[in-house]
Structures are given as C-alpha cells and as structure tokens.
Scaffold this active site. Structure first.
Site, PDB file in Angstrom:
ATOM      1  N   SER A 157       0.839  -1.190   0.000  1.00 52.04           N
ATOM      2  CA  SER A 157       0.000   0.000   0.000  1.00 52.04           C
ATOM      3  C   SER A 157       0.887   1.259   0.000  1.00 52.04           C
ATOM      4  CB  SER A 157      -0.909  -0.057   1.232  1.00 52.04           C
ATOM      5  OG  SER A 157      -1.958   0.832   1.131  1.00 52.04           O
ATOM      6  N   ASP A 411      -8.571  -5.230  -6.066  1.00 52.99           N
ATOM      7  CA  ASP A 411      -8.232  -4.180  -5.107  1.00 52.99           C
ATOM      8  C   ASP A 411      -8.567  -2.830  -5.732  1.00 52.99           C
ATOM      9  OD1 ASP A 411      -7.052  -2.394  -3.372  1.00 52.99           O
ATOM     10  OD2 ASP A 411      -4.983  -2.995  -3.835  1.00 52.99           O
ATOM     11  N   HIS A 436      -6.196  -6.273  -1.624  1.00 47.78           N
ATOM     12  CA  HIS A 436      -5.108  -5.338  -1.303  1.00 47.78           C
ATOM     13  C   HIS A 436      -3.903  -6.073  -0.704  1.00 47.78           C
ATOM     14  CE1 HIS A 436      -3.806  -1.242  -1.030  1.00 47.78           C
ATOM     15  NE2 HIS A 436      -3.815  -1.159   0.276  1.00 47.78           N
TER      16      HIS A 436
END
Ligand SMILES: *[C@@H]1O[C@H](CO)[C@@H](O)[C@H](O)[C@H]1NC(C)=O
Ligand SMILES: *[C@@H]1O[C@H](CO)[C@@H](O)[C@H](O)[C@H]1NC(C)=O
Ligand SMILES: *[C@@H]1O[C@H](CO)[C@@H](O)[C@H](O)[C@H]1NC(C)=O
Ligand SMILES: *[C@@H]1O[C@H](CO)[C@@H](O)[C@H](O)[C@H]1NC(C)=O
Ligand SMILES: *[C@@H]1O[C@H](CO)[C@@H](O)[C@H](O)[C@H]1NC(C)=O
Ligand SMILES: *[C@@H]1O[C@H](CO)[C@@H](O)[C@H](O)[C@H]1NC(C)=O
Ligand SMILES: *[C@@H]1O[C@H](CO)[C@@H](O)[C@H](O)[C@H]1NC(C)=O
Ligand SMILES: *[C@@H]1O[C@H](CO)[C@@H](O)[C@H](O)[C@H]1NC(C)=O
Length: 469
Positions: A157, A411, A436
C-alpha cells in the site's frame, strides 16, 4: 469521498498499540534521526522505532541480506504481523528482518504527545515522504555497519509506494523493492478520479449478484429521504445501531461518508480467509455482505434494513460491537488515523470522485480548491497536488530498475497501480483474484493459485537480485 489506504479505520478494530495477533517475534529498538534532514541550521533529533529479528541470519555468511520494510501509516507492529510473506522469505533466504516505523505514526512521534497539538501547526513541517526515506536510508546505513550487504525494500500500500520510491532515489542503498499494491499513480492528472469507485462497484456487483451494488446505489436517496424528518433520523439511528444519533445534515454526510469508506475497505480486504487486518472479518467479506442485499429491494425501509444487516458483517462480525461509531475515523487522540489525513493535506493529494449513474457511490466531484481550504482550516497546511509527480516522475518510470509492482485486480487501489512495466528491469505481477496486497500476507491454504504463483515469482526475482549483488 475520501478513501483510506490502510490506517484510517485501524482504530475501529483495535485500541491504539494493541495488535490482535502476535504471530511473529522481534526485538523492538529505537533509532535516533534528525528532525529535519534537509537543514544544516537545526540539529534537533527524535527516535523512530524499528522491529529487528536476526534469528534467520546465517552467521557464517558475511553478506547476509537485509529485508527492510518501509513502514507506512500505522503502528509498525501491525504491518509486521500482517506481512507474513516477508518472514517466510527471510527464513528461506536467511535474511535479517527489519520493519521500520514511519515518523508521525505508532510510537515514532517527533514531538511526543504534543506532535499533533493543533495550536502548533509547525510540528507538522517534517511529515513528508522525503524526510521518511532519509530516516530509512540512515537506519540502513547504521545496520550495515560499514559492510556491503544486499538490502531489499518491501512495502504494501503506501508502504509499497515508499519502497518503490526508495529504490528509485537510493539505488545505492537498496538493491531492489517489492511494492505490493502501491498506487503510485493515484495522483492528479495521472489516473481518472473515479477509478477507485468503479473497481469497488464491480467487486460488489460480482461478489454475490448484481442486486448488491444496485441496492447500494439506491440506498443514498433512501437514507436521505428517511433522514428528512426527525422521526426518520431516529429510525435511521436505531436501524443501524449508531452510537451517536444523526442530528443534522453534517451528521448525515458523515454517516454516508462512513458507509463509502466501509465499502472501499471491504473490497480492499476481500481476502479468501477470515482476517483482522482492518476489522475482524469472515472470508470473502464482500460476498457475505452482499448476501444480505441479494434481492432487489423496491421498498426503502426494507432496503435500509437489509443494508443495516449487511453492514454488521463489517462492524460486528465478532458480535461484540455495541454500536456503530460512524464519527470515529478522525477523532481526538487517534494519532494513526490523523496522520494519513495530514499527509493527504501536504503531498499525498489523491483525487476521488464518482457518478451515481455508473457506480454505486454518491455523485461527487473532485474540488481541489475546497479540499485545500479544508486542509488549511484543519491543519494550516496547503496541499501541493503535483509534488509527488515532480519528485517521482508519475508514469515516467523508464529510468527505474529492480522494482516489482504487484497488484490484485480486485483491489480498488489497483486503478492507481503500475500495471505495465516501463522496461524489462521493472516487473509487473498481476493477481486477477487478489485484494489489497494479499501477496504480502502469510501463505494460507485458501490462497488462490494466482497468489501462490505471484509469491513464487517474487521470491525468484528477489533471490536473483541477491545473487547478482
Ligand atoms: C525471530 O523470529 C523467529 C520465528 O518467528 C523466532 O523464533 C525468534 O524468536 C525471533 N527472534 C527474535 C529475536 O525475536
Ligand atoms: C546541537 O548543537 C549545539 C551547538 O553546537 C550543541 O550544543 C548541542 O549539543 C547539539 N545538540 C545535539 C542533539 O546534537
Ligand atoms: C498545545 O500547546 C499549547 C501551547 O503550548 C498548550 O497550552 C496545550 O496544553 C497543548 N495541548 C495539548 C493537548 O497538549
Ligand atoms: C478464523 O477461522 C478459524 C477457523 O474457522 C478460527 O479458528 C479463527 O478463530 C478465526 N479467526 C478470526 C480472526 O475470526
Ligand atoms: C435481484 O432481485 C430480484 C428480486 O428479488 C430477483 O428476482 C432477481 O433474481 C435478483 N437478481 C439476481 C441477478 O439474482
Ligand atoms: C415498506 O415496507 C414496510 C414494512 O415492510 C411497510 O410498512 C411500508 O408500508 C412499505 N412502504 C411502501 C412504500 O410500500
Ligand atoms: C452485534 O451483535 C450482537 C449479537 O448479535 C448484538 O447484540 C449487537 O446489538 C450487535 N451490535 C451492533 C452494533 O449491531
Ligand atoms: C453523471 O452521469 C450522467 C449520465 O451520464 C451525466 O448526465 C452527469 O452530468 C454526470 N454527473 C457528473 C457530476 O459528472
């Protein structure tokens, strides 16, 4: 709408500092860094935390690799516990494992308990990507202790964005980076502002049946018309078990923002097994959620009752939740959620928008002026929307090397990810069924084949970098 990368809803699930699962062990250490790496006038310093495990290291090997996680927006222990792949690979390649905590998060506060004091906006001046990368560069230099060692950066991320940028800017310090679900293109002018909402909508459309996203798309009007009267506001509060009643238009907007945030989060952590990453959740939580919305509900009351049941999948999977705290995500002493808010107000300006005619979200436009005014009111910060593009190049990645960009197509953040390799030294790995940064997680019997394959490819590439060193 304002989507969160990782941290913002963390505190809904955990008390600050309390990490639900403790699968991996490490020593917790501190490292002193300059407050301002870019000034020669000030020599103030503070300490960042890092997690350290040298149990896998082959003491006979003078060139043991270092696996260095470039910490992102939250308590670093939380990322360490949710990045099992790094531990598994470290055991295999006999690497030193280090997870570094990002300044202004967890316990790495430059001004202690006074860091976010709103009467001292100057405390936020050192909260940038560049200062953070300098922290990591210094820490690695210290850990290497004069030796030449192959260091690999890892991150998921925003941590993946940092890992990629770290390799771009400090190729002499890290031999490569695994950037998992790193939306480095989610910036103005690089990616359409509705891509996150479109992907989330398609995840909800296909998780059970298409009535799910259709019901959500219709729910906004139903919520607004119910909330038009005082009796309706009370009914809404009762139906959704809200901690604070919806009293006015401001509360109503907060509640609807909260719902949109939950939908994005559910899509992000739509993992094939139960997990506690953003909240305690069952396997494939979007499917569970959509089960409650599988019938098209023409009656507003029925629609909202179904939606309230569905929401329980996110807010109350354990059955222990007393009420839904839709106002909580940016409250008081909650440092971690506040941190990301601040970063979106300096460099991490990510435009979001949606159109209710082709997504399940409310129609909204991206308004930089309004956004900037809010940032100034809240933090005395003026966002620089093109700062990241200027510093890291946007789509111009031809000069980059030894970076793996992995993205799960389920995602919502994959829309801002690097999906095409700029050259043959940058690797793009697509996980069609991935949420994710699923690939960064510990292996699990329920992992789809694409995830297992991705991890194998990533391991092979990283092993090659180390061999080439
Ligand atoms: C490092 O991790 C291994 C495996 O989880 C564990 O056995 C060991 O105790 C850890 N070492 C430290 C120093 O915490
Ligand atoms: C900063 O510089 C001043 C003046 O040289 C010195 O007295 C002080 O000890 C320094 N502080 C740190 C933390 O190095
Ligand atoms: C914020 O800083 C002001 C000015 O120094 C101080 O009076 C106040 O107590 C601080 N607030 C908090 C919550 O620490
Ligand atoms: C996940 O499921 C397993 C097996 O059903 C169970 O033992 C475990 O407690 C669950 N974990 C969470 C976080 O719900
Ligand atoms: C949507 O709901 C309607 C009404 O309950 C139902 O007849 C229909 O089969 C559902 N659509 C799908 C794709 O299941
Ligand atoms: C919707 O359903 C509720 C109860 O299920 C009922 O009381 C109400 O009259 C219905 N409203 C409409 C417009 O049909
Ligand atoms: C959570 O579930 C429990 C048990 O079913 C229930 O008593 C409680 O009211 C629920 N909380 C919320 C916020 O819905
Ligand atoms: C949303 O889409 C509709 C239909 O395509 C269009 O008429 C409308 O202008 C769009 N709204 C915004 C805010 O873009």
């Amino acid at each position: 709408m304002f989507a969160v990368l990782c941290g913002a809803l963390l505190m809904l699930a955990f008390e600050p500092g309390a990490i639900a699962e403790q699968k991996f062990q490490y020593a917790i250490k501190e490292f002193s860094v300059p407050l301002d790496h870019f000034s020669f006038l000030s020599n103030e310093s503070f300490s960042i935390r890092y997690l350290y495990n040298d149990s896998y290291v082959d003491k006979a090997n003078s060139q043991s690799p270092i696996f260095f996680y470039t910490g992102n927006e939250g308590d670093i222990e939380w990322f360490a516990q949710n990045s099992g792949f790094i531990w598994e690979l470290a055991a295999k390649l006999r690497a030193l494992v280090v997870f570094a905590e990002h300044r202004y998060y967890g316990k790495s506060m430059p001004f202690g308990g006074d860091t976010f004091n709103t009467s001292k906006p100057e405390h936020l001046a050192y909260f940038t990507v560049e200062q953070t990368l300098e922290d990591y560069a210094l820490l690695i230099t210290f850990l290497r202790n004069g030796q030449q060692l192959p260091v690999v950066a890892f991150g998921g991320s925003y941590g993946g964005m940092l890992a990629a940028w770290f390799r771009m800017k400090y190729p002499h310090i890290v031999i490569g980076a695994l950037a998992a679900s790193a939306p480095i293109l989610q910036f103005p002018g690089l990616t359409p502002c509705d891509i996150f909402e479109k992907i989330t909508t398609s995840v909800f459309e296909t998780a059970y049946n298409a009535n799910c996203s259709a019901n959500i798309g219709k729910s906004w009007k139903a919520i607004e018309s119910l909330a038009a009267t005082d009796a309706g506001k009370k009914q809404l509060g009762d139906m959704f078990h809200l901690c604070d009643p919806v009293k006015n238009g401001d509360d109503l907007n907060k509640f609807m923002d909260y719902l949109e945030e939950v939908y994005g989060n559910l899509a992000m952590v739509n993992y094939p097994y139960n997990s506690t990453f953003l909240a305690p959740l069952p396997a494939y939580p979007v499917r569970q959620f959509c089960y409650y919305l599988k019938d098209l509900q023409p009656n507003d009351t029925d629609l909202l009752a179904s939606l309230a049941s569905a929401l329980g999948v996110y807010t109350n999977y354990t059955g222990a939740s007393k009420c839904v705290d839709y106002k909580d995500s940016n409250s008081g002493a909650n440092y971690d959620s506040r941190g990301w808010d601040i970063q979106t107000c300096n460099q991490m300006v990510m435009p979001f928008c949606a159109n209710n005619s082709d997504t399940m979200y409310r129609t909204s436009t991206w308004d930089l002026k309004k956004f900037s005014e809010k940032c100034y009111t809240k933090f005395h910060l003026t966002p620089k929307p093109h700062d990241i593009l200027l510093r890291y190049g946007g789509r111009n990645l031809e000069a980059a090397s030894n970076i793996i960009f992995s993205n799960g197509l389920l995602d919502p953040w994959s829309g801002g990810g690097v999906l095409r390799a700029p050259n043959n030294q940058v690797h793009v790995i697509i996980l069609p069924e991935g949420a994710h940064h699923l690939d960064l997680r510990q292996s699990h019997p329920s992992d789809p084949a694409s995830v297992t394959d991705a991890r194998k490819k990533e391991a092979a590439i990283i092993e090659q970098w180390i061999r080439d060193f």
